[in-house]
Design a protein around this motif. Structure first.
Motif, PDB file in Angstrom:
ATOM      1  N   ALA A 137       0.830  -1.210   0.000  1.00 30.13           N
ATOM      2  CA  ALA A 137       0.000   0.000   0.000  1.00 30.13           C
ATOM      3  C   ALA A 137       0.860   1.254   0.000  1.00 30.13           C
ATOM      4  CB  ALA A 137      -0.925  -0.011   1.213  1.00 30.13           C
ATOM      5  N   ALA A 138       1.963   1.224   0.755  1.00 30.07           N
ATOM      6  CA  ALA A 138       2.858   2.384   0.816  1.00 30.07           C
ATOM      7  C   ALA A 138       3.523   2.625  -0.539  1.00 30.07           C
ATOM      8  CB  ALA A 138       3.918   2.159   1.892  1.00 30.07           C
ATOM      9  N   LEU A 139       3.943   1.556  -1.199  1.00 31.56           N
ATOM     10  CA  LEU A 139       4.569   1.683  -2.514  1.00 31.56           C
ATOM     11  C   LEU A 139       3.568   2.205  -3.543  1.00 31.56           C
ATOM     12  CD1 LEU A 139       6.618  -1.628  -2.498  1.00 31.56           C
ATOM     13  CD2 LEU A 139       7.557   0.677  -2.428  1.00 31.56           C
ATOM     14  N   LEU A 140       2.343   1.745  -3.445  1.00 33.22           N
ATOM     15  CA  LEU A 140       1.306   2.205  -4.369  1.00 33.22           C
ATOM     16  C   LEU A 140       1.018   3.686  -4.159  1.00 33.22           C
ATOM     17  CD1 LEU A 140      -0.720   1.630  -6.555  1.00 33.22           C
ATOM     18  CD2 LEU A 140      -2.286   0.728  -4.832  1.00 33.22           C
ATOM     19  N   ALA A 141       1.016   4.111  -2.901  1.00 34.85           N
ATOM     20  CA  ALA A 141       0.784   5.527  -2.607  1.00 34.85           C
ATOM     21  C   ALA A 141       1.872   6.402  -3.209  1.00 34.85           C
ATOM     22  CB  ALA A 141       0.716   5.735  -1.095  1.00 34.85           C
ATOM     23  N   ASP A 142       3.078   5.854  -3.339  1.00 33.85           N
ATOM     24  CA  ASP A 142       4.203   6.579  -3.934  1.00 33.85           C
ATOM     25  C   ASP A 142       4.312   6.349  -5.441  1.00 33.85           C
ATOM     26  OD1 ASP A 142       4.939   7.611  -1.498  1.00 33.85           O
ATOM     27  OD2 ASP A 142       6.397   6.031  -1.061  1.00 33.85           O
ATOM     28  N   SER A 143       3.333   5.643  -6.019  1.00 31.84           N
ATOM     29  CA  SER A 143       3.340   5.307  -7.455  1.00 31.84           C
ATOM     30  C   SER A 143       4.582   4.516  -7.847  1.00 31.84           C
ATOM     31  CB  SER A 143       3.225   6.574  -8.315  1.00 31.84           C
ATOM     32  OG  SER A 143       1.992   7.230  -8.068  1.00 31.84           O
ATOM     33  N   ASP A 144       5.096   3.725  -6.918  1.00 30.75           N
ATOM     34  CA  ASP A 144       6.241   2.864  -7.199  1.00 30.75           C
ATOM     35  C   ASP A 144       5.702   1.520  -7.685  1.00 30.75           C
ATOM     36  OD1 ASP A 144       8.480   1.264  -7.262  1.00 30.75           O
ATOM     37  OD2 ASP A 144       9.202   1.809  -5.264  1.00 30.75           O
ATOM     38  N   PHE A 145       5.343   1.457  -8.966  1.00 33.17           N
ATOM     39  CA  PHE A 145       4.728   0.254  -9.500  1.00 33.17           C
ATOM     40  C   PHE A 145       5.693  -0.930  -9.563  1.00 33.17           C
ATOM     41  CE2 PHE A 145       2.128   3.659 -11.642  1.00 33.17           C
ATOM     42  CZ  PHE A 145       1.065   3.547 -10.756  1.00 33.17           C
ATOM     43  N   PRO A 146       6.956  -0.744  -9.982  1.00 29.55           N
ATOM     44  CA  PRO A 146       7.879  -1.883  -9.944  1.00 29.55           C
ATOM     45  C   PRO A 146       8.039  -2.455  -8.532  1.00 29.55           C
ATOM     46  CG  PRO A 146       8.757  -0.149 -11.334  1.00 29.55           C
ATOM     47  CD  PRO A 146       7.565   0.442 -10.628  1.00 29.55           C
ATOM     48  N   GLY A 147       8.140  -1.561  -7.536  1.00 30.04           N
ATOM     49  CA  GLY A 147       8.248  -2.026  -6.158  1.00 30.04           C
ATOM     50  C   GLY A 147       7.008  -2.763  -5.715  1.00 30.04           C
TER      51      GLY A 147
END
Length: 243
Positions: A137-147
């Motif tokens: 969820a945190a990665l998605l909030a940062d738009s870090d799609f690869p992560g």
């Protein structure tokens, strides 16, 4: 359904930073060369149908031709590259037949796995899964799609590992390799990544309830949704697929 806009480097020869450094991988020199090339293909840094120029790869990685040729042969065995005599080596185009077969095999494995895990999952294992999804969820909030997709893969790996069967993940990942590459095409689809996170939360909720039927249903819905997004790509981007 929205059609994704697939973005690739405009000039594959000029883009000389598509391969991760060998130091990012472990094993022998040959294993490292194989891993960085494989990662570049799976991440679509090398697009389907693109020619692989061995001299440029050797120069970028600072290696001789031998480990690159060995890596290409290994990738050809996985169906990720096509070696055409007297023509060159190309990144394999997608095949919907292989994608459907891979999805079928992965589903068969994962549905059995999650049903088994739901009956025996420990509190400690649930904590590990919750942490994974929290980071997703945190990665998605940062738009870090690869992560995000890396954590997605780790979540499925965790569930398979909870069965105690050591070879299960190897079999599942081998079956999934063509789907894994194609799924990167749906990253730009509006709402798909958020929906994926919701599906992961539904899987977690079923495991928390220790409900094998609900866990199986949640995993089936999650895996099948991906294929429904991939199938229209053959029509919208025919150049990426085998005729």
């Amino acid at each position: 359904m929205l059609q994704p806009d697939v973005a690739f480097p405009q000039d594959p020869i000029a883009d000389n930073h598509r391969l991760q450094p060998l130091e990012a991988f472990s094993g022998s020199l040959g294993a490292k060369v194989y891993q960085t090339l494989r990662q570049a293909i799976l991440s679509l840094s090398y697009r389907p149908g693109e020619i692989l120029r061995k001299p440029e790869i050797c120069t970028e990685l600072g290696v001789s031709r031998s480990p690159v040729s060995d890596a290409v042969a290994r990738l050809a065995g996985e169906g990720l590259v096509d070696v055409v005599p007297q023509a060159g080596t190309y990144v394999a185009r997608f095949s919907m037949a292989e994608i459907r077969e891979g999805a079928f095999l992965r589903e068969a494995i994962e549905l059995q796995a999650i049903e088994m895990v739901a009956e025996s999952i420990s509190d400690e294992q649930l904590v590990t899964l919750r942490r994974n999804i929290t980071v997703q969820a945190a990665l998605l909030a940062d738009s870090d799609f690869p992560g995000f997709y890396q954590l997605d893969g780790e979540m499925h790996e965790l569930i398979r590992s909870f069965t105690g069967f050591r070879k299960l993940s190897t079999v599942a990942e081998t079956a999934w390799v063509h789907v894994e590459r194609a799924r990167r095409l749906v990253l730009p689809v509006d709402g798909r990544v958020n929906a994926t996170l919701d599906e992961h939360r539904a899987i977690l909720a079923a495991l928390e309830a220790r409900d094998p039927v609900a866990a199986r249903a949640a995993m089936r819905a999650h895996l099948r949704k991906l294929v429904t997004y991939l199938e229209p790509l053959e029509r919208s981007h025919p150049e990426l697929f085998n005729p």
